[in-house]
Each structure stands twice: as C-alpha cells, then as structure tokens.
Motif scaffolding. Sequence first.
Motif, PDB file in Angstrom:
ATOM      1  N   UNK A  85     -94.352  29.700  19.089  1.00 42.26           N
ATOM      2  CA  UNK A  85     -95.191  28.809  19.878  1.00 42.26           C
ATOM      3  C   UNK A  85     -96.684  29.112  19.788  1.00 42.26           C
ATOM      4  N   UNK A  86     -97.058  30.346  19.484  1.00 43.80           N
ATOM      5  CA  UNK A  86     -98.485  30.706  19.438  1.00 43.80           C
ATOM      6  C   UNK A  86     -99.173  30.277  18.144  1.00 43.80           C
ATOM      7  N   UNK A  87     -98.426  29.734  17.205  1.00 45.58           N
ATOM      8  CA  UNK A  87     -98.981  29.165  15.965  1.00 45.58           C
ATOM      9  C   UNK A  87     -99.613  30.191  15.037  1.00 45.58           C
ATOM     10  N   UNK A  88     -99.240  31.473  15.173  1.00 45.25           N
ATOM     11  CA  UNK A  88     -99.769  32.476  14.257  1.00 45.25           C
ATOM     12  C   UNK A  88     -99.036  32.402  12.916  1.00 45.25           C
ATOM     13  N   UNK A  89     -99.552  33.140  11.933  1.00 44.62           N
ATOM     14  CA  UNK A  89     -98.968  33.119  10.595  1.00 44.62           C
ATOM     15  C   UNK A  89     -97.821  34.126  10.476  1.00 44.62           C
ATOM     16  N   UNK A  90     -96.869  33.811   9.624  1.00 45.60           N
ATOM     17  CA  UNK A  90     -95.728  34.688   9.422  1.00 45.60           C
ATOM     18  C   UNK A  90     -96.161  36.000   8.776  1.00 45.60           C
ATOM     19  N   UNK A  91     -95.419  37.062   9.088  1.00 49.08           N
ATOM     20  CA  UNK A  91     -95.692  38.384   8.518  1.00 49.08           C
ATOM     21  C   UNK A  91     -94.377  39.043   8.147  1.00 49.08           C
ATOM     22  N   UNK A  92     -94.462  40.097   7.355  1.00 47.32           N
ATOM     23  CA  UNK A  92     -93.275  40.881   7.040  1.00 47.32           C
ATOM     24  C   UNK A  92     -93.130  41.980   8.088  1.00 47.32           C
ATOM     25  N   UNK A  93     -91.905  42.334   8.407  1.00 44.31           N
ATOM     26  CA  UNK A  93     -91.596  43.376   9.386  1.00 44.31           C
ATOM     27  C   UNK A  93     -92.377  43.189  10.678  1.00 44.31           C
ATOM     28  N   UNK A  94     -92.221  42.062  11.340  1.00 46.64           N
ATOM     29  CA  UNK A  94     -93.035  41.781  12.533  1.00 46.64           C
ATOM     30  C   UNK A  94     -92.625  42.609  13.743  1.00 46.64           C
ATOM     31  N   UNK A  95     -93.607  43.193  14.404  1.00 44.44           N
ATOM     32  CA  UNK A  95     -93.398  43.834  15.696  1.00 44.44           C
ATOM     33  C   UNK A  95     -93.965  42.876  16.741  1.00 44.44           C
ATOM     34  N   UNK A  96     -93.125  41.944  17.183  1.00 46.63           N
ATOM     35  CA  UNK A  96     -93.580  40.835  18.026  1.00 46.63           C
ATOM     36  C   UNK A  96     -92.593  40.599  19.162  1.00 46.63           C
ATOM     37  N   UNK A  97     -93.016  39.749  20.112  1.00 45.89           N
ATOM     38  CA  UNK A  97     -92.184  39.480  21.278  1.00 45.89           C
ATOM     39  C   UNK A  97     -92.374  38.037  21.717  1.00 45.89           C
ATOM     40  N   UNK A  98     -91.295  37.455  22.245  1.00 51.54           N
ATOM     41  CA  UNK A  98     -91.335  36.152  22.902  1.00 51.54           C
ATOM     42  C   UNK A  98     -91.164  36.376  24.399  1.00 51.54           C
ATOM     43  N   UNK A  99     -91.962  35.666  25.204  1.00 49.71           N
ATOM     44  CA  UNK A  99     -91.923  35.814  26.654  1.00 49.71           C
ATOM     45  C   UNK A  99     -91.380  34.554  27.306  1.00 49.71           C
TER      46      UNK A  99
END
Length: 327
Positions: A85-99
């Motif tokens: 939803x935040x419209x950022x670009x894809x990355x490899x091995x993402x350290x990310x979170x959905x709230x």
Amino acid sequence: MSGDPETASASPGRGARRAPSRMGAFWRGQRRWWLLGGGAAVLAALSVSVVMVQTSGAACAAAIPQAAAKASGKATFYAADGGGNCSFDKVSSPLVVALGPSEYRAGAACGSYLDVNGPKGSVRVKVTDQCPECAAGHIDLSREAFERIGNPVDGIIPITYTTARDPAVPGPVTVRVKEGSSQYWLALRIDNHGNALTSVELQSGGGFQKLPRTDFNYWIDENGAGGGPFTLRLTDSTGRQTTVPGVKLSPESVQRTNVNMYSGAAGAAPRATTAPPAATPAGSPSAPASASAPPTAGDSPAAADPALAAPPATDPKPADRDGGCGG
C-alpha cells in the motif's frame, strides 16, 4: 483523489492496493492450523496494548504517535516483497512489515520503522504495507524479518515493538513523480526519510502550500504546479524540517537527491533514474541501525543488497516526538 487522471486499474497506487482478503486461502488455512495446533492458547495469553495517537486538530486526519511507546502483541508473516500500500519499490530480502488500519493510519506510518522483539531476538523493519484484517497489536512481517525473531513453523509468535527514532536509511531522500503527472496534476512519493513524514509542502509564489497525502503514500497537488522544477519542504514526526530543491517533472522516475532528512544537508539538484515498473507499488529497505541501539550486521537490509549503503544517522539525541501534522 478525484483529480487523478488515471483509472483505478491503471493506477499503481490504487490498483495494486491490498484487498481485505490479501492473504486469501493461505492465510485462513494457516490460521486454522495455528488454532488446532495450540495457537489458541498463545492468542489467549497475548496482551495487546494500543499505541496511543494524539491528534492536533482537524487537519490531523492521520496523526503520529507522540512517543515511542512499547506495544505488545503478536506477529505473523506473509510473502512480502517490499511493496504494498505504501507504493515503495520492490527489493530483495525485504525486512518490512504490514500494519493494521489503526496503526497504518491511512498511510501516515509509511516509510517509518519498527524495532520488533520476539522469542529469538530483534529486528528492525520498514513500514511498507497495510494488513486490513490485523487488529492493533497484530503486525504482519515479511518472512525474512519473521525468521530473525521466531520460527516460521510456529506461524504466530508473541512480540513487543516500538517505533524507531532516527533510523539509518540507505541514502539521501528520494522523490518519485507518479505516472500521469503533468503541469495540471502532480503526485509525489517521498522515501528515505526515516521517521514518519507529517507534512510535504510545495513552494508556490512566496510561500509553501501543504499537499494532501493519499492512503497509498503519494502527496497530491490536484491542480498541478506547472512544469517545474519544484522545491519541496518536508517535516517529519520529530519536528525536523528539510527543503528539497530541483525536483523535476519527470514521471515514472526516482530522483535521488543530495538531501539528508536528519542533517538537512543539501547539494545539487536531484538526478533521475528509471524506476521499476510501477504496476505493483513496493518498498525500499533501510539499514536497521540507530544511534541509540545499533543492531547486528545480520539485521541490515543493506547487507542483503550491496547496492545499499547506509550513512550514519545524525542528531542522535533521544526525545519525544513532535505532534505536527500536515495535510
């Protein structure tokens, strides 16, 4: 966003947003497995505390927490790629979170970071997505992040988490001009700001006008601002304010500036690079380091992607957040 000249199906901000059934049958099947396997006892034992949000007037439709209060709850994981939803670009091995909606706050949390502690350790993650079915205290991690703090076979784990202050980022501020932008309609996505942004303003005449933010993390000028280049003024949740000059009207490209959100240092005008296909919005990572709690090297998204090199964060003094909000 009535002024958006694109259709919903063509717009990466809207067309690719997560539907309420984001994890579909897989999510439901895993949830049933957790309950049958004793997950109900874990869920019953979890104490969920809601991060308090203080508003500062009617203009603050999506306010920022005033302090990095610790929350406790649970974490699950999904096949995140850094996008959402935040419209950022894809990355490899993402350290990310959905709230969940109450913590995603209609996009206000986009680009900020959480420090998450679980049974196996801690990890720093970037907010890049929304989890429509997640209640407050339930965060949905990328598998890569989940594996740092828990065992994937468990499916769901108890955690505590706080909002990171002044997290290290992979480089200076970047600006993406959305496809469909013209002298008559303008949409901007800001990244590498570290703390949550509360305001983006566009220089107009002798002053600055605040831009409204969409829930897919673009800041919109419905009437356009001419042919550019543009000067932006950014304000984050700590109260810092930084000016970004020389933003070109160059749709579908990521403009890498020489502006650091923490120090305010600015150099030459941004240089544009071709962005990945925008049909699926996605998120860029940040090295999970801060002045107050340096992480281990294994927690760094920059380590997973050698192209990212995190500069040291400045202004490390701990302080409560400023509650300024922008349209």
